[in-house]
Scaffold this active site. Structure first.
Site, PDB file in Angstrom:
ATOM      1  N   LYS A  63      -8.703  12.101   0.403  1.00 32.92           N
ATOM      2  CA  LYS A  63      -9.257  12.123   1.752  1.00 32.92           C
ATOM      3  C   LYS A  63      -8.238  12.780   2.699  1.00 32.92           C
ATOM      4  O   LYS A  63      -7.030  12.574   2.535  1.00 32.92           O
ATOM      5  CB  LYS A  63      -9.524  10.671   2.169  1.00 32.92           C
ATOM      6  CG  LYS A  63     -10.261  10.507   3.446  1.00 32.92           C
ATOM      7  CD  LYS A  63     -10.516   9.031   3.691  1.00 32.92           C
ATOM      8  CE  LYS A  63     -10.991   8.804   5.107  1.00 32.92           C
ATOM      9  NZ  LYS A  63     -11.163   7.419   5.448  1.00 32.92           N
ATOM     10  N   LYS A 111      -3.333  -2.020  -0.146  1.00 35.62           N
ATOM     11  CA  LYS A 111      -2.123  -1.987   0.684  1.00 35.62           C
ATOM     12  C   LYS A 111      -0.928  -2.566  -0.064  1.00 35.62           C
ATOM     13  O   LYS A 111       0.197  -2.092   0.076  1.00 35.62           O
ATOM     14  CB  LYS A 111      -2.355  -2.770   1.993  1.00 35.62           C
ATOM     15  CG  LYS A 111      -3.114  -1.982   3.025  1.00 35.62           C
ATOM     16  CD  LYS A 111      -2.235  -0.883   3.623  1.00 35.62           C
ATOM     17  CE  LYS A 111      -3.006  -0.017   4.599  1.00 35.62           C
ATOM     18  NZ  LYS A 111      -2.220   1.167   5.030  1.00 35.62           N
ATOM     19  N   LYS A 117      -2.904  12.610   7.501  1.00 38.31           N
ATOM     20  CA  LYS A 117      -1.615  13.183   7.911  1.00 38.31           C
ATOM     21  C   LYS A 117      -0.504  12.854   6.931  1.00 38.31           C
ATOM     22  O   LYS A 117       0.353  13.678   6.644  1.00 38.31           O
ATOM     23  CB  LYS A 117      -1.227  12.622   9.289  1.00 38.31           C
ATOM     24  CG  LYS A 117      -1.929  13.300  10.406  1.00 38.31           C
ATOM     25  CD  LYS A 117      -1.504  12.745  11.713  1.00 38.31           C
ATOM     26  CE  LYS A 117      -0.369  13.563  12.299  1.00 38.31           C
ATOM     27  NZ  LYS A 117      -0.218  13.341  13.738  1.00 38.31           N
TER      28      LYS A 117
END
Ligand code: SF4
Length: 326
Positions: free
Chosen positions: A194, A114, A197
Site C-alpha cells: 500500500k 503492530k 511514506k
C-alpha cells in the site's frame, strides 16, 4: 432528518500523498456538501503509540492540514482540530475502557500487526487504540464514519462498545455507521505494498512536476510484459489502476491498447504523469497561497479545537451523570 455528523481522524503524517487523497481526502471534501457537520481530527495522541513513526508532531500536523486545505477542506464547513487539544477525549477513553473486555482488544488484527512491526515497544496505546478511536467518534456523537473496507472491523468494535455503554448506563450514544469509501486502496509505486511514506513508495500531492514524472517512470507495471511487443494485462498493472482515477475518459482505450501491445509502458506512464500533474497543478497553487500566511493553519486548528470542545464538554457532562460521577 436529525443532525448528521461525520467524524474522521488521521495521524499527522506530514505532506500527504496521492494514496491519502484518493483513499480519504477527496471523500472528506465531498462529505462537506452532504452532511450537516464534518469533524476532521488530527489524531496526534494515536501517533504517540508509535513514537518512531510520529516524528515531529507539530510540523507533521501543519503540513497535513495545509494539504487538506489545498485539497478543498473548508474550515467554515468543517471542524478541523488536533485530538490532544480536547482533553475530554482522554477522560472518555478511560470511561469506555471500563466496558471494554480485554480479550476483545487482544484479538484485534491491527494489534497483532503492530506487535510484529514494533516488538520492542508493545505499549498500551497499541492495544487500546480501538477504545481511544471509539472515544474520538462518540465524544462528538458522530453518526457516520468514512472508512475503507479494511477498517470495518474497527468500526464494528466501536459499535459494540457503544452498545455495551448504552446497555449499562442508558441510551447515550448513537451507534456510528460506516460510510464505505468507493475507491480501492492505492498501491505504492513498487506495486507490492500500500502506498505509504514510511515505505518511500509514494507520490506527494505537493511534489514538483519533475518529481512526479520521475516517480511515475519508476512505477511497477505488468510483470509479465517484458518486451514492447508483449500483450499487457492492465488489470494487474499499477499504472493502469491510477489511470482509473486520473484518466477515466480514456480507460477503455488504454486497456485495449495495452492488451493489443499498441502502446508501450513508457508512453502509458508519460500519459499518466501528464494527467497527474494537470490534476495537481491547482492544488500546488492553492497550497502555496495558504502557506503564504504562516498563522493560517494554527488559527484554523485553534478555532476547530474550540468548536470541538464545546460539543465535547456537553457530552462529558452527560456521561459523568450517567455513570454516576456527577
Ligand atoms: Fe500497464 Fe500501461 Fe504498460 Fe499496460 S501499457 S502494462 S496499462 S503501463
Amino acid at each position: 432528518m436529525a443532525n448528521r455528523r461525520v467524524f474522521s481522524g488521521a495521524r499527522p503524517t506530514g505532506k500527504q500523498h496521492i494514496g491519502n487523497y484518493i483513499g480519504a481526502i477527496q471523500n472528506y471534501v465531498k462529505l462537506q456538501e452532504e452532511f450537516d457537520e464534518c469533524i476532521y481530527c488530527v489524531v496526534d495522541l494515536h501517533a504517540l503509540a508509535s513514537l518512531q513513526e510520529a516524528g515531529d508532531l507539530h510540523a507533521n500536523s501543519y503540513e497535513m492540514v495545509l494539504d487538506w486545505l489545498a485539497a478543498g477542506l473548508d474550515p467554515k464547513k468543517s471542524i478541523i482540530f488536533p485530538q490532544s487539544r480536547v482533553s475530554e477525549v482522554s477522560e472518555l477513553h478511560v470511561v469506555l475502557s471500563m466496558v471494554t473486555p480485554l480479550g476483545h482488544l487482544f484479538r484485534v488484527p491491527t494489534f497483532k500487526e503492530k506487535v510484529r512491526q514494533q516488538p520492542d515497544n508493545v505499549n498500551y496505546g497499541l492495544l487500546g487504540y480501538p477504545v481511544l478511536m471509539t472515544a474520538d467518534i462518540i465524544l462528538y456523537k458522530a453518526d457516520t464514519v468514512p472508512v475503507g473496507e479494511d477498517q470495518l472491523p474497527h468500526l464494528e468494535f466501536a459499535r459494540e462498545i457503544v452498545r455495551r455503554f448504552n446497555n449499562t448506563f442508558g441510551e447515550t450514544f448513537p451507534e456510528p455507521h460506516a460510510r464505505l469509501t468507493t475507491f480501492a486502496r492505492v498501491m505504492g509505486i513498487d506495486g507490492v505494498q500500500k502506498m505509504g511514506k514510511s515505505l518511500n513508495n509514494h507520490i506527494e500531492l505537493s511534489a514538483a512536476p519533475q518529481e512526479v514524472e520521475k516517480r511515475v517512470r519508476s512505477m511497477m507495471t505488468d510483470p509479465a510484459r517484458v518486451y514492447r511487443t508483449d500483450p499487457g494485462h492492465p488489470e494487474v498493472c499499477n499504472v493502469y489502476s491510477l489511470h482509473k482515477f486520473y484518466s477515466p475518459e480514456r480507460l477503455e482505450e488504454i486497456a485495449a491498447d495495452c492488451r493489443g501491445a499498441k502502446i508501450g509502458c513508457v508512453d502509458c506512464k508519460k500519459m499518466l504523469a501528464t494527467k497527474l500533474n494537470a490534476s495537481l497543478d491547482p492544488f500546488r497553487q492553492r497550497r502555496a497561497e495558504f502557506a503564504g500566511d504562516p498563522n493560517l493553519v494554527w488559527d484554523i486548528l485553534t478555532d476547530g479545537a474550540n468548536r470541538a470542545r464545546a460539543i465535547a464538554v456537553e457530552t462529558m457532562a452527560e456521561v459523568r451523570e450517567k455513570v454516576g460521577l456527577a
